[in-house]
Design an enzyme around this catalytic site. Structure first.
Site, PDB file in Angstrom:
ATOM      1  N   GLY A  49       0.783  -1.000   0.050  1.00 27.87           N
ATOM      2  CA  GLY A  49      -0.028  -0.049  -0.109  1.00 27.87           C
ATOM      3  C   GLY A  49       1.022   1.191  -0.027  1.00 27.87           C
ATOM      4  O   GLY A  49       1.870   1.072   0.403  1.00 27.87           O
ATOM      5  N   GLN A  54       3.310   9.936   1.501  1.00 27.63           N
ATOM      6  CA  GLN A  54       4.514   9.110   1.599  1.00 27.63           C
ATOM      7  C   GLN A  54       5.338   9.369   0.200  1.00 27.63           C
ATOM      8  O   GLN A  54       6.432   9.029   0.164  1.00 27.63           O
ATOM      9  CB  GLN A  54       4.161   7.352   1.275  1.00 27.63           C
ATOM     10  CG  GLN A  54       3.644   6.960   2.695  1.00 27.63           C
ATOM     11  CD  GLN A  54       3.674   5.455   2.717  1.00 27.63           C
ATOM     12  OE1 GLN A  54       2.489   5.021   2.526  1.00 27.63           O
ATOM     13  NE2 GLN A  54       4.674   4.884   3.246  1.00 27.63           N
ATOM     14  N   CYS A 102       6.872  -0.433   6.755  1.00 23.76           N
ATOM     15  CA  CYS A 102       6.368   0.819   6.023  1.00 23.76           C
ATOM     16  C   CYS A 102       7.317   1.194   5.214  1.00 23.76           C
ATOM     17  O   CYS A 102       8.407   1.336   5.672  1.00 23.76           O
ATOM     18  CB  CYS A 102       5.779   1.895   7.318  1.00 23.76           C
ATOM     19  SG  CYS A 102       5.347   3.316   6.209  1.00 23.76           S
ATOM     20  N   LEU A 103       7.174   1.545   3.915  1.00 25.46           N
ATOM     21  CA  LEU A 103       8.140   1.837   3.279  1.00 25.46           C
ATOM     22  C   LEU A 103       8.949   3.208   3.522  1.00 25.46           C
ATOM     23  O   LEU A 103       9.973   3.792   3.242  1.00 25.46           O
ATOM     24  CB  LEU A 103       7.747   2.166   1.447  1.00 25.46           C
ATOM     25  CG  LEU A 103       7.265   0.900   0.782  1.00 25.46           C
ATOM     26  CD1 LEU A 103       6.684   1.376  -0.401  1.00 25.46           C
ATOM     27  CD2 LEU A 103       8.278   0.028   0.752  1.00 25.46           C
ATOM     28  N   HIS A 144      -3.450   0.992   8.092  1.00 26.83           N
ATOM     29  CA  HIS A 144      -2.335   1.410   7.987  1.00 26.83           C
ATOM     30  C   HIS A 144      -2.015   2.765   7.121  1.00 26.83           C
ATOM     31  O   HIS A 144      -1.769   3.682   7.391  1.00 26.83           O
ATOM     32  CB  HIS A 144      -1.354   0.324   7.653  1.00 26.83           C
ATOM     33  CG  HIS A 144       0.184   0.721   7.509  1.00 26.83           C
ATOM     34  ND1 HIS A 144       1.004   0.193   8.217  1.00 26.83           N
ATOM     35  CD2 HIS A 144       0.532   1.695   6.651  1.00 26.83           C
ATOM     36  CE1 HIS A 144       2.380   0.943   7.652  1.00 26.83           C
ATOM     37  NE2 HIS A 144       1.934   1.719   6.907  1.00 26.83           N
ATOM     38  N   GLU A 145      -2.922   2.501   5.973  1.00 26.37           N
ATOM     39  CA  GLU A 145      -2.840   3.461   4.882  1.00 26.37           C
ATOM     40  C   GLU A 145      -3.348   4.720   5.158  1.00 26.37           C
ATOM     41  O   GLU A 145      -3.304   5.737   4.852  1.00 26.37           O
ATOM     42  CB  GLU A 145      -3.239   2.952   3.613  1.00 26.37           C
ATOM     43  CG  GLU A 145      -2.174   1.909   2.913  1.00 26.37           C
ATOM     44  CD  GLU A 145      -0.946   2.216   2.842  1.00 26.37           C
ATOM     45  OE1 GLU A 145      -0.428   3.491   2.872  1.00 26.37           O
ATOM     46  OE2 GLU A 145      -0.212   1.155   3.046  1.00 26.37           O
ATOM     47  N   HIS A 148      -1.892   6.989   7.542  1.00 25.03           N
ATOM     48  CA  HIS A 148      -0.990   7.870   6.881  1.00 25.03           C
ATOM     49  C   HIS A 148      -1.655   9.218   6.544  1.00 25.03           C
ATOM     50  O   HIS A 148      -0.939  10.304   6.549  1.00 25.03           O
ATOM     51  CB  HIS A 148      -0.361   7.427   5.419  1.00 25.03           C
ATOM     52  CG  HIS A 148       0.971   6.365   5.823  1.00 25.03           C
ATOM     53  ND1 HIS A 148       2.148   6.943   6.283  1.00 25.03           N
ATOM     54  CD2 HIS A 148       0.925   5.174   5.498  1.00 25.03           C
ATOM     55  CE1 HIS A 148       2.904   5.928   6.339  1.00 25.03           C
ATOM     56  NE2 HIS A 148       2.109   4.900   5.981  1.00 25.03           N
TER      57      HIS A 148
HETATM   58 NI    NI Z   1       3.147   3.012   5.663  1.00 22.18          NI
END
Ligand code: NI
Length: 177
Positions: A49, A54, A102-103, A144-145, A148
């Site tokens: 995701g 991000q 997480c990226l 999670h997304e 963000h």
């Molecule tokens: Ni993330």
């Protein structure tokens, strides 16, 4: 299409609540190109995701997809999903702890409690209204997304940090979990 640069933890863009996308501009070329770039960037870095902040865009746009993923070999596939201005609410009180990464927080995993089932209202990339429920890993990624979009990282959701783990140690000590 372009691969976008990913904002890393410490970048203030990850901590700002985002702006909703005006529904009328969802189908604009600018937004459609941005969605394509977000998808391409998620795939390039083997994410499951990716959210607007991000990639330094403080907008309520999220993409999710699980194909065969070397970062998450054990999880079931999720078809490509684009969520614009998502509103997520739990369907009951049941929560489950599982590993997340997480990226924007590279090379780290930790166990995070999430609601098992959620209801999601959002627009898709054509501007159509979506209203669906999701459970288990899909529900986890959605939570999670959408965090963000509020400036929240998965670390903030960990009640204790004792499972916080570098990837090499995750593979060594927890990989079979
Ligand atoms: Ni993330």
């Amino acid at each position: 299409m372009a691969i976008l640069k990913i904002a890393q933890m410490g970048n203030p863009v990850l901590r700002h609540p985002t702006d909703p996308v005006p529904v009328k501009s969802i189908t604009s070329a600018v937004l459609q190109n941005f969605i394509d770039d977000l998808i391409a960037t998620m795939r390039e870095y083997n994410g499951v995701g990716l959210a607007g902040p991000q990639v330094h865009e403080s907008l309520q746009v999220v993409v999710i997809e699980v194909q065969e993923n070397p970062r998450y070999p054990q999880v079931p596939p999720i078809p490509l999903t684009v969520l614009i201005n998502p509103v997520v609410e739990p369907l009951n009180d049941e929560m489950e702890e599982d590993w997340e990464g997480c990226l924007s927080v590279p090379d780290i995993r930790g166990k995070v409690p999430r609601y098992r089932e959620v209801r999601v209202r959002a627009h898709d990339r054509e501007g159509k209204q979506l209203d669906f429920s999701a459970k288990d890993f899909f529900a986890r990624v959605i939570q999670h997304e959408s965090d963000h979009l509020q400036g929240i990282l998965f670390l903030d959701r960990m009640p204790k940090l004792d499972t916080l783990t570098y990837m090499a140690e995750y593979q060594r000590y927890w990989g079979a979990d």
